[in-house]
Design a protein around this motif. Structure first.
Motif, PDB file in Angstrom:
ATOM      1  N   ALA A   1      59.212 -94.068  68.386  1.00 37.45           N
ATOM      2  CA  ALA A   1      58.471 -94.606  69.536  1.00 37.45           C
ATOM      3  C   ALA A   1      57.004 -94.845  69.176  1.00 37.45           C
ATOM      4  CB  ALA A   1      58.587 -93.644  70.713  1.00 37.45           C
ATOM      5  N   ILE A   2      56.419 -93.908  68.419  1.00 35.85           N
ATOM      6  CA  ILE A   2      55.021 -94.071  68.000  1.00 35.85           C
ATOM      7  C   ILE A   2      54.884 -95.302  67.117  1.00 35.85           C
ATOM      8  CG2 ILE A   2      53.162 -93.075  66.622  1.00 35.85           C
ATOM      9  CD1 ILE A   2      54.149 -90.307  67.501  1.00 35.85           C
ATOM     10  N   THR A   3      55.791 -95.439  66.166  1.00 39.16           N
ATOM     11  CA  THR A   3      55.759 -96.603  65.271  1.00 39.16           C
ATOM     12  C   THR A   3      55.869 -97.897  66.060  1.00 39.16           C
ATOM     13  OG1 THR A   3      56.767 -95.312  63.493  1.00 39.16           O
ATOM     14  CG2 THR A   3      56.875 -97.716  63.310  1.00 39.16           C
ATOM     15  N   PHE A   4      56.709 -97.878  67.080  1.00 39.03           N
ATOM     16  CA  PHE A   4      56.918 -99.056  67.913  1.00 39.03           C
ATOM     17  C   PHE A   4      55.633 -99.435  68.651  1.00 39.03           C
ATOM     18  CE2 PHE A   4      59.009-101.067  71.762  1.00 39.03           C
ATOM     19  CZ  PHE A   4      59.407-102.207  71.081  1.00 39.03           C
ATOM     20  N   ILE A   5      54.968 -98.444  69.233  1.00 36.32           N
ATOM     21  CA  ILE A   5      53.727 -98.723  69.981  1.00 36.32           C
ATOM     22  C   ILE A   5      52.607 -99.153  69.033  1.00 36.32           C
ATOM     23  CG2 ILE A   5      51.893 -97.753  71.392  1.00 36.32           C
ATOM     24  CD1 ILE A   5      53.811 -96.078  72.830  1.00 36.32           C
ATOM     25  N   VAL A   6      52.463 -98.445  67.916  1.00 33.06           N
ATOM     26  CA  VAL A   6      51.404 -98.799  66.958  1.00 33.06           C
ATOM     27  C   VAL A   6      51.574-100.244  66.512  1.00 33.06           C
ATOM     28  CG1 VAL A   6      50.507 -98.379  64.643  1.00 33.06           C
ATOM     29  CG2 VAL A   6      50.956 -96.459  66.172  1.00 33.06           C
ATOM     30  N   GLY A   7      52.822-100.645  66.252  1.00 31.28           N
ATOM     31  CA  GLY A   7      53.077-102.029  65.865  1.00 31.28           C
ATOM     32  C   GLY A   7      52.717-102.999  66.980  1.00 31.28           C
ATOM     33  N   GLY A   8      53.049-102.626  68.216  1.00 37.78           N
ATOM     34  CA  GLY A   8      52.716-103.488  69.352  1.00 37.78           C
ATOM     35  C   GLY A   8      51.221-103.631  69.548  1.00 37.78           C
TER      36      GLY A   8
END
Length: 254
Positions: free
Chosen positions: A182-189
């Motif tokens: 989830a963190i990776t997903f948000i950081v990418g966004g």
């Protein structure tokens, strides 16, 4: 405030709200970590630190945009005023001073009359030139206004996409195992949103530079009007018996 700016601002508030929910969700899950999963804590902490840094970078960029949002509605209004209050008014005047519309061509004869008649078309042309410049100013200002609107539309879309990413990440972060992804997903966004903002700002700045070039050329045209505007032949206009003592070179028609 422009509706597009308001929409982008609303989206930024949603980003802030949902980002807060994500942090709360992660803190809630990590408040009790089973011993077999303690090895996941350090990567999560580092990931949250990275996310926090990216969010700060995002807000630093967005803050500058709120401070200078531009005013596309005002630009369009000023452009219309140039045409309605200057261009059209002068065009109407130019339409009334053609040789075929003046009685001087009927009532007046002689060198002075001919000198006067010769000045009429250039005066009308000069007025129409100002009218044309007013129209060009409106087009230039409208073009800039449209670019500002497109910029804020792109901002709204980018922030709306980030909201969707964060909402999905909040759901994924309901378990300790799901938090790293989830963190990776948000950081990418967030990184993608920052990239969109940077590209959109560069595109707007490029167009502003083009508009500045247009405005500079229009200022030069306005300046040049003073040197290109036709000047009447005052010597011929003054050639009359009441001035020079010779036989009258012009006379009122009967």
């Amino acid at each position: 405030m422009n509706p597009l700016v308001q929409e982008a601002h609303r989206r930024s508030q949603e980003v802030d709200q949902h980002a807060g929910k994500f942090f709360d969700q992660v803190n809630s899950v990590m408040s009790w970590v089973p011993a077999p999963l303690e090895y996941l804590v350090d990567p999560i902490v580092r990931g949250m630190q990275l996310l926090n840094e990216k969010l700060r970078e995002l807000w630093d960029r967005v803050k500058l945009l709120w401070e200078q949002p531009g005013d596309s509605d005002r630009l369009k209004q000023v452009g219309e005023q140039w045409v309605s209050q200057v261009g059209n008014a002068l065009g109407d005047i130019a339409g009334t001073i053609g040789p075929d519309k003046l009685r001087t061509t009927i009532e007046w004869e002689g060198r002075a009359a001919r000198a006067y008649q010769a000045t009429v078309p250039p005066q009308a042309a000069g007025l129409n030139s100002v009218k044309d410049i007013a129209g060009q100013l409106r087009s230039s200002l409208n073009s800039l206004a449209n670019s500002i609107d497109m910029f804020w539309m792109a901002m709204g879309f980018a922030l709306a996409g980030l909201v969707v990413s964060i909402v999905g990440a909040v759901v994924a972060a309901c378990t300790l195992v799901g938090i790293p992804a989830a963190i990776t997903f948000i950081v990418g966004g967030v990184a993608a949103t920052i990239g969109v903002i940077a590209a959109t700002v560069m595109a707007l700045e490029s167009h502003v530079n083009t508009i500045e070039t247009e405005q500079s050329a229009l200022r030069q045209k306005i300046h040049d009007l003073g040197s290109t505007w036709a000047v009447p032949n005052t010597a011929d206009l003054a050639d009359a018996s009441v001035v020079d003592g010779d036989g009258s070179d012009w006379r009122p028609g009967s």
